[in-house]
Design a protein around this motif. Sequence first.
Motif, mmCIF file in Angstrom:
data_model
loop_
_atom_site.group_PDB
_atom_site.id
_atom_site.type_symbol
_atom_site.label_atom_id
_atom_site.label_comp_id
_atom_site.label_asym_id
_atom_site.label_seq_id
_atom_site.Cartn_x
_atom_site.Cartn_y
_atom_site.Cartn_z
ATOM 1 N N LYS A 94 41.759 15.092 -26.324
ATOM 2 C CA LYS A 94 41.173 16.363 -26.738
ATOM 3 C C LYS A 94 40.062 16.796 -25.785
ATOM 4 O O LYS A 94 39.925 17.993 -25.478
ATOM 5 C CB LYS A 94 40.626 16.249 -28.174
ATOM 6 N N THR A 134 45.601 20.917 -19.280
ATOM 7 C CA THR A 134 46.031 21.402 -20.594
ATOM 8 C C THR A 134 47.489 21.059 -20.878
ATOM 9 O O THR A 134 47.817 20.567 -21.965
ATOM 10 C CB THR A 134 45.815 22.923 -20.715
ATOM 11 N N SER A 201 42.102 24.603 -29.382
ATOM 12 C CA SER A 201 41.906 23.227 -28.901
ATOM 13 C C SER A 201 40.721 22.555 -29.580
ATOM 14 O O SER A 201 40.670 21.323 -29.672
ATOM 15 C CB SER A 201 41.729 23.226 -27.380
#
Length: 420
Positions: A94, A134, A201
């Motif tokens: 993350k 990403t 996110s």
Amino acid sequence: MNAGPATAAPTDASGRPVRLGLRENWLQFTLLVVVNVCVGGLVGLERTTVPLIGADVFGLTSDLAVFSFIIAFGVTKALTNLAAGALTARFRRKQLLLTGWLIGIPVPFALAWAPSWGWIVAANVLLGLNQGLTWSMTVNMKIDLVGPSRRGLATGLNEAAGYTAVGATALLTGYLATHHGLRPTPELIGVVFVAAGLALSFVVRDTAAHVALELAQHAEPSPTGEDAGLAAAFARTSWRNRSLRGASQAGLVNNLNDGLTWGVFPLLFTDHGLGLAAVGLIKGLYPILWGLGQIPTGHLADRIGRKPLIVHGMLVQAAGFVLALALLGRPLLAGVVSAVFLGIGTAMVYPALIASVSDHAHPTWRANALGTYRFWRDVGYAVGALVAGILADALGLDATVVAAAVLTAASGVFAARWIA
């Protein structure tokens, strides 16, 4: 006889129970799918307009100079993919996902108002960093969530979301460029993708606990020391393991095709009389079919195996290049038919390759193996642009398309020989 105390179910950092599977993790999986829509949308900004910006706005006369932005993007994204695997040993997925979005914030503004071509190239360095972090994290996190039995479907859904967004954005930018000019309106829709991707996110949960659970359930012993490191995984994935070598070369050639068509097709078809909207249709149709097609092909890869889809998918792509030239007397038909073959062929290959690499990598070095595979795959962007620029300047755009067909067919033959 007493059974003894029950083993506590594993939990994540927030105390939630951890289970592997698509159904068990559908909400987090869906959030990651939407995040990858934003990832694909950001790179889709460039598919129709940027080669034409180089030629029409900045007056570049060399095809190699025009394609330099793709080289910058491909090299940066490839190196970031490789680093991303190693970085997962030190940072949570993350954290890397959020970092990628922060790096991508300037990209749409630079594309919209760059005062020189050098700014466009610099924006593509940032875009490569953004995409490497990403996209790597979304695919790794999905694989973490579903476990080993549904990797083909998981990667198919991930890539479908990203590349459908690439294609839809290419279509939209072609339409906007027709009505509002090449800049700045088409590029500014990227602000929406960056804002939405960054916000979502923050909501997504990390998947470290799912990796730990899979490790605990894995039948093979964990390799220790150097065997799990980046250097060992790089060597294993690049050449020592035949199946991983076969997947890596096929991934490289697959994205060589994408990098080549990214630069060549807008110039080829405008030279034959098509307008921006028609070029946008061709450039959009290819990744849309590539994207949507990965949902059934990802599922099929779990049922019939990876190799048949990889080998035949490369041959279908080669046929797409042949048809682009064979039908060029009717340029719109040529563009649409070649886009269909390239899109379907790539849809067959893409999830099967990622799933194949995951199959042959132990969970302790899988992130490094995927990073290495995605390094070679995305080097293909740079190699494709470089080869296209050199061949187009020396021999013309038609010869460049012929070379792509030959390389792609050869890659399918190597995949057939090497991949188990």
